[in-house]
Design an enzyme around this catalytic site. Structure first.
Site, PDB file in Angstrom:
ATOM      1  N   GLN A   1      39.046  55.534  47.991  1.00 43.17           N
ATOM      2  CA  GLN A   1      39.254  53.334  47.534  1.00 43.17           C
ATOM      3  C   GLN A   1      41.015  53.395  48.362  1.00 43.17           C
ATOM      4  OE1 GLN A   1      40.494  54.767  43.093  1.00 43.17           O
ATOM      5  NE2 GLN A   1      40.200  56.601  44.311  1.00 43.17           N
TER       6      GLN A   1
ATOM      7  N   VAL B   1      42.375  51.138  51.802  1.00 46.83           N
ATOM      8  CA  VAL B   1      42.459  50.235  52.964  1.00 46.83           C
ATOM      9  C   VAL B   1      42.747  50.880  53.376  1.00 46.83           C
ATOM     10  CG1 VAL B   1      41.841  48.996  50.657  1.00 46.83           C
ATOM     11  CG2 VAL B   1      43.950  48.695  51.680  1.00 46.83           C
TER      12      VAL B   1
ATOM     13  N   HIS C   1      36.718  50.693  48.280  1.00 44.91           N
ATOM     14  CA  HIS C   1      38.358  49.127  48.303  1.00 44.91           C
ATOM     15  C   HIS C   1      38.068  48.133  49.783  1.00 44.91           C
ATOM     16  CE1 HIS C   1      39.600  51.225  44.043  1.00 44.91           C
ATOM     17  NE2 HIS C   1      38.043  50.534  44.382  1.00 44.91           N
TER      18      HIS C   1
ATOM     19  N   CYS D   1      31.502  31.021  55.650  1.00 43.92           N
ATOM     20  CA  CYS D   1      30.245  32.179  55.986  1.00 43.92           C
ATOM     21  C   CYS D   1      30.132  33.138  55.556  1.00 43.92           C
ATOM     22  CB  CYS D   1      30.072  31.323  57.395  1.00 43.92           C
ATOM     23  SG  CYS D   1      31.560  32.040  58.872  1.00 43.92           S
TER      24      CYS D   1
ATOM     25  N   CYS E   1      33.118  29.138  61.329  1.00 50.59           N
ATOM     26  CA  CYS E   1      33.259  27.710  60.626  1.00 50.59           C
ATOM     27  C   CYS E   1      34.281  27.367  60.685  1.00 50.59           C
ATOM     28  CB  CYS E   1      31.609  28.400  59.838  1.00 50.59           C
ATOM     29  SG  CYS E   1      32.814  29.789  58.449  1.00 50.59           S
TER      30      CYS E   1
ATOM     31  N   SER F   1      45.266  58.009  41.255  1.00 47.54           N
ATOM     32  CA  SER F   1      45.514  58.154  39.982  1.00 47.54           C
ATOM     33  C   SER F   1      44.765  58.251  39.075  1.00 47.54           C
ATOM     34  CB  SER F   1      46.565  56.638  39.608  1.00 47.54           C
ATOM     35  OG  SER F   1      45.921  55.544  40.011  1.00 47.54           O
TER      36      SER F   1
ATOM     37  N   ASN G   1      46.865  66.539  43.433  1.00 45.26           N
ATOM     38  CA  ASN G   1      47.581  65.987  43.141  1.00 45.26           C
ATOM     39  C   ASN G   1      48.900  66.498  42.698  1.00 45.26           C
ATOM     40  OD1 ASN G   1      48.982  63.062  41.772  1.00 45.26           O
ATOM     41  ND2 ASN G   1      46.942  62.583  41.355  1.00 45.26           N
TER      42      ASN G   1
ATOM     43  N   ALA H   1      48.791  66.677  48.999  1.00 46.65           N
ATOM     44  CA  ALA H   1      47.745  66.462  49.761  1.00 46.65           C
ATOM     45  C   ALA H   1      47.812  67.212  50.964  1.00 46.65           C
ATOM     46  CB  ALA H   1      46.970  65.026  49.931  1.00 46.65           C
TER      47      ALA H   1
HETATM   48  C1  BJW Z   1      50.142  62.240  45.574  1.00 46.34           C
HETATM   49  C2  BJW Z   1      50.501  62.054  46.494  1.00 46.34           C
HETATM   50  C3  BJW Z   1      50.422  62.975  47.150  1.00 46.34           C
HETATM   51  C4  BJW Z   1      51.080  60.956  45.193  1.00 46.34           C
HETATM   52  N1  BJW Z   1      49.650  64.387  47.677  1.00 46.34           N
HETATM   53  N2  BJW Z   1      48.829  63.637  45.583  1.00 46.34           N
HETATM   54  C5  BJW Z   1      37.114  47.690  31.628  1.00 46.34           C
HETATM   55  C6  BJW Z   1      36.370  48.770  31.639  1.00 46.34           C
HETATM   56  C7  BJW Z   1      35.779  49.265  32.591  1.00 46.34           C
HETATM   57  C8  BJW Z   1      36.042  48.577  34.126  1.00 46.34           C
HETATM   58  C9  BJW Z   1      37.098  48.053  33.824  1.00 46.34           C
HETATM   59  C10 BJW Z   1      37.546  47.131  32.665  1.00 46.34           C
HETATM   60  N3  BJW Z   1      38.529  46.218  33.171  1.00 46.34           N
HETATM   61  C11 BJW Z   1      38.831  45.759  34.031  1.00 46.34           C
HETATM   62  C12 BJW Z   1      37.674  47.043  34.988  1.00 46.34           C
HETATM   63  C13 BJW Z   1      37.615  46.700  35.998  1.00 46.34           C
HETATM   64  C14 BJW Z   1      38.539  47.242  37.116  1.00 46.34           C
HETATM   65  C15 BJW Z   1      39.615  48.840  36.863  1.00 46.34           C
HETATM   66  O1  BJW Z   1      39.463  49.394  36.627  1.00 46.34           O
HETATM   67  N4  BJW Z   1      40.524  48.155  36.340  1.00 46.34           N
HETATM   68  C16 BJW Z   1      41.581  49.122  35.586  1.00 46.34           C
HETATM   69  C17 BJW Z   1      42.617  49.279  35.973  1.00 46.34           C
HETATM   70  C18 BJW Z   1      41.441  49.646  34.237  1.00 46.34           C
HETATM   71  N5  BJW Z   1      38.035  47.262  38.607  1.00 46.34           N
HETATM   72  C19 BJW Z   1      37.249  47.017  38.595  1.00 46.34           C
HETATM   73  O2  BJW Z   1      37.585  45.194  39.155  1.00 46.34           O
HETATM   74  C20 BJW Z   1      36.814  46.734  40.418  1.00 46.34           C
HETATM   75  N6  BJW Z   1      35.039  46.162  40.259  1.00 46.34           N
HETATM   76  C21 BJW Z   1      34.221  46.377  39.580  1.00 46.34           C
HETATM   77  O3  BJW Z   1      34.433  47.122  38.587  1.00 46.34           O
HETATM   78  O4  BJW Z   1      33.601  45.263  39.671  1.00 46.34           O
HETATM   79  C22 BJW Z   1      32.846  45.299  38.487  1.00 46.34           C
HETATM   80  C23 BJW Z   1      33.416  44.696  37.641  1.00 46.34           C
HETATM   81  C24 BJW Z   1      33.660  42.838  37.243  1.00 46.34           C
HETATM   82  C25 BJW Z   1      34.060  42.233  37.169  1.00 46.34           C
HETATM   83  C26 BJW Z   1      35.120  42.533  36.123  1.00 46.34           C
HETATM   84  C27 BJW Z   1      34.813  44.215  35.929  1.00 46.34           C
HETATM   85  C28 BJW Z   1      34.438  44.985  36.371  1.00 46.34           C
HETATM   86  C29 BJW Z   1      37.665  46.380  41.517  1.00 46.34           C
HETATM   87  C30 BJW Z   1      38.215  47.700  41.937  1.00 46.34           C
HETATM   88  C31 BJW Z   1      39.385  47.031  43.064  1.00 46.34           C
HETATM   89  C32 BJW Z   1      40.403  47.682  42.777  1.00 46.34           C
HETATM   90  N7  BJW Z   1      41.188  47.147  43.904  1.00 46.34           N
HETATM   91  C33 BJW Z   1      42.929  47.939  44.301  1.00 46.34           C
HETATM   92  C34 BJW Z   1      43.903  46.726  44.619  1.00 46.34           C
HETATM   93  C35 BJW Z   1      43.087  46.446  46.768  1.00 46.34           C
HETATM   94  C36 BJW Z   1      44.150  45.092  46.564  1.00 46.34           C
HETATM   95  C37 BJW Z   1      44.698  45.826  48.068  1.00 46.34           C
HETATM   96  O5  BJW Z   1      44.226  47.581  48.342  1.00 46.34           O
HETATM   97  O6  BJW Z   1      44.909  45.245  48.848  1.00 46.34           O
HETATM   98  O7  BJW Z   1      42.734  49.292  44.791  1.00 46.34           O
HETATM   99  S1  BJW Z   1      42.930  48.131  42.700  1.00 46.34           S
HETATM  100  C38 BJW Z   1      44.143  49.905  43.769  1.00 46.34           C
HETATM  101  O8  BJW Z   1      44.241  51.000  42.992  1.00 46.34           O
HETATM  102  C39 BJW Z   1      44.455  50.323  45.097  1.00 46.34           C
HETATM  103  C40 BJW Z   1      43.246  51.421  44.823  1.00 46.34           C
HETATM  104  O9  BJW Z   1      42.568  51.779  45.311  1.00 46.34           O
HETATM  105  C41 BJW Z   1      43.429  51.607  43.608  1.00 46.34           C
HETATM  106  C42 BJW Z   1      43.304  53.193  42.781  1.00 46.34           C
HETATM  107  O10 BJW Z   1      44.582  53.887  43.009  1.00 46.34           O
HETATM  108  P1  BJW Z   1      44.782  55.168  43.414  1.00 46.34           P
HETATM  109  O11 BJW Z   1      44.148  55.149  44.565  1.00 46.34           O
HETATM  110  O12 BJW Z   1      44.803  55.839  42.563  1.00 46.34           O
HETATM  111  O13 BJW Z   1      45.923  54.618  43.709  1.00 46.34           O
HETATM  112  P2  BJW Z   1      47.650  55.174  42.398  1.00 46.34           P
HETATM  113  O14 BJW Z   1      48.945  54.387  42.954  1.00 46.34           O
HETATM  114  O15 BJW Z   1      47.421  54.633  41.451  1.00 46.34           O
HETATM  115  O16 BJW Z   1      47.546  56.629  42.590  1.00 46.34           O
HETATM  116  C43 BJW Z   1      47.877  57.418  43.186  1.00 46.34           C
HETATM  117  C44 BJW Z   1      48.106  58.863  42.982  1.00 46.34           C
HETATM  118  O17 BJW Z   1      48.637  59.267  44.188  1.00 46.34           O
HETATM  119  C45 BJW Z   1      48.738  59.535  41.602  1.00 46.34           C
HETATM  120  O18 BJW Z   1      47.598  60.069  41.090  1.00 46.34           O
HETATM  121  C46 BJW Z   1      49.839  60.462  42.807  1.00 46.34           C
HETATM  122  O19 BJW Z   1      50.237  61.002  41.375  1.00 46.34           O
HETATM  123  C47 BJW Z   1      49.375  60.742  43.268  1.00 46.34           C
HETATM  124  N8  BJW Z   1      50.345  61.275  45.024  1.00 46.34           N
HETATM  125  N9  BJW Z   1      51.601  61.193  46.524  1.00 46.34           N
HETATM  126  C48 BJW Z   1      49.304  64.169  46.580  1.00 46.34           C
HETATM  127  N10 BJW Z   1      51.910  63.562  48.051  1.00 46.34           N
HETATM  128 ZN    ZN Z   2      32.781  32.003  58.237  1.00 43.04          ZN
END
Ligand code: BJW
Ligand code: ZN
Length: 303
Positions: free
Chosen positions: A165, A167, A183, A194, A214, A253, A277, A295
């Site tokens: 996940q 970026v 992501h 475009c 473009c 998470s 985790n 990790a």
């Molecule tokens: C350690 C550690 C160490 C610390 N060792 N561990 C209702 C039902 C179903 C779906 C949805 C809903 N409402 C909305 C949604 C969809 C939505 C969603 O899931 N929302 C939830 C919050 C509810 N998802 C989407 O919109 C996705 N698209 C999609 O589903 O398309 C269909 C759709 C369309 C329209 C509407 C609904 C659905 C797209 C999701 C895109 C997520 N993008 C982001 C941001 C990008 C911006 C950027 O980076 O520039 O991506 S969100 C952010 O969270 C980022 C991450 O990739 C993502 C996940 O986070 P991650 O990696 O888990 O990080 P953390 O910080 O949360 O956790 C870190 C973990 O590490 C913790 O557990 C720590 O304990 C641990 N840790 N240090 C080991 N050293």
């Molecule tokens: Zn373009």
């Protein structure tokens, strides 16, 4: 916590996702992000008390126990198909901030102001400034022992797929090749006119960046909330998760869909599922083995 239907069929799963998407769209954006935030808050509440470790032990989870490490190690060594899902936690050990939690990015930045298509439409400059700040930070970071261990695992396992996940691009920098960055990638840009995708490593990037073809406005090639994932990445990831013998989940998470559904999907398909985790997550309840630790300390000893 949200639960997706545990169907083995991708079409049904996507239908389910989009059905929920429809529901999500029906609510206003701030509602949606508030809901997102409250599930994030719940996730961070799982810390020390919510799911006491004793109850986890009673469910035969082995938090950081050497037996758990040995078992997972043996499973990985014996598996012909392994899938790995990583999140921000794996890069936290390289100094990249996570999203949620005490030092997370969402503590100081409102997701709905920055990581949605609506936010970009409203104020592309603000969004690009945030990305410039993150690009500057990430540019100084390198992969850690956990990233490199996953490259070695890819080399050893017959059928391997890494789903990240993140970026930050640290997995490809480490050398991972069998990889979906579901992501997107912070070093890639996409034209809002475009659709052309390109690599841009400028730090800082000139704001507002323009398409070389473009002259349209460029945006980060990143999947924001409410946006669909690339169907090729999605299909490849679902297929890896459904067909693996072992799914290893590192540093996420487990609350952002669709990745949040992978643990239960793999379990449903009969895989051995493990989590590494620092803290318990919603996945901890589902997995066969949960190892608590950093990790960079745990993943290398799994090989
Ligand atoms: C350690 C550690 C160490 C610390 N060792 N561990 C209702 C039902 C179903 C779906 C949805 C809903 N409402 C909305 C949604 C969809 C939505 C969603 O899931 N929302 C939830 C919050 C509810 N998802 C989407 O919109 C996705 N698209 C999609 O589903 O398309 C269909 C759709 C369309 C329209 C509407 C609904 C659905 C797209 C999701 C895109 C997520 N993008 C982001 C941001 C990008 C911006 C950027 O980076 O520039 O991506 S969100 C952010 O969270 C980022 C991450 O990739 C993502 C996940 O986070 P991650 O990696 O888990 O990080 P953390 O910080 O949360 O956790 C870190 C973990 O590490 C913790 O557990 C720590 O304990 C641990 N840790 N240090 C080991 N050293
Ligand atoms: Zn373009």
């Amino acid at each position: 916590m949200l639960a997706l239907g545990l169907t083995a069929d991708l079409t049904a799963l996507l239908k389910d996702l989009y059905k929920r998407a429809g529901l999500a769209h029906a609510a206003c954006l701030s509602d949606r992000t508030n809901r997102a935030r409250s599930s994030m808050d719940r996730a961070s509440d799982y810390g020390s008390e919510g799911w006491g470790f004793n109850s986890l032990r009673a469910r035969h989870h082995h938090m950081g126990h050497p037996v758990a490490v040995q078992e997972l190690k043996a499973r990985l060594a014996g598996a012909r198909a392994v899938a790995v899902l990583t999140g921000a936690g794996i890069s936290a050990d390289s100094g990249v901030p996570t999203f949620r939690g005490a030092d997370g990015l969402w503590q100081t930045h409102r997701a709905e102001d920055l990581a949605t298509p609506e936010a970009f439409a409203r104020d592309p400059r603000l969004v690009w400034e945030w990305y410039n700040w993150r690009r500057e930070l990430i540019a100084t970071k390198s992969p850690n022992a956990a990233h490199y261990a996953l490259v070695e695992l890819e080399r050893r396992v017959e059928r391997f797929w890494l789903i990240t996940q993140n970026v930050d691009g640290l997995h490809p920098v480490a050398g991972s090749q069998k990889l979906s960055e579901i992501h997107g990638n912070i070093w890639k840009v996409r034209c809002t006119q475009c659709g052309q995708v390109g690599t841009n490593r400028a730090v800082p990037i000139l704001i507002p960046p323009r398409c070389p073809t473009c002259n349209g406005l460029l945006r980060p090639h990143i999947v924001w909330f409410g946006e669909s994932l690339d169907p090729v990445d999605l299909e490849r990831s679902f297929s890896a998760v459904r067909s693996c013998e072992v799914l290893l989940i590192v540093g996420t998470s487990g609350i952002v869909y669709p990745a949040a559904s992978f643990a239960s999907l793999a379990k449903e398909a009969g895989a051995f599922v493990a989590e590494v985790n620092l803290d318990p997550t919603p996945n901890t309840q589902i997995v066969d083995v949960a190892i608590q630790g950093r990790a960079k300390d745990i993943v290398p000893v799994l090989l």
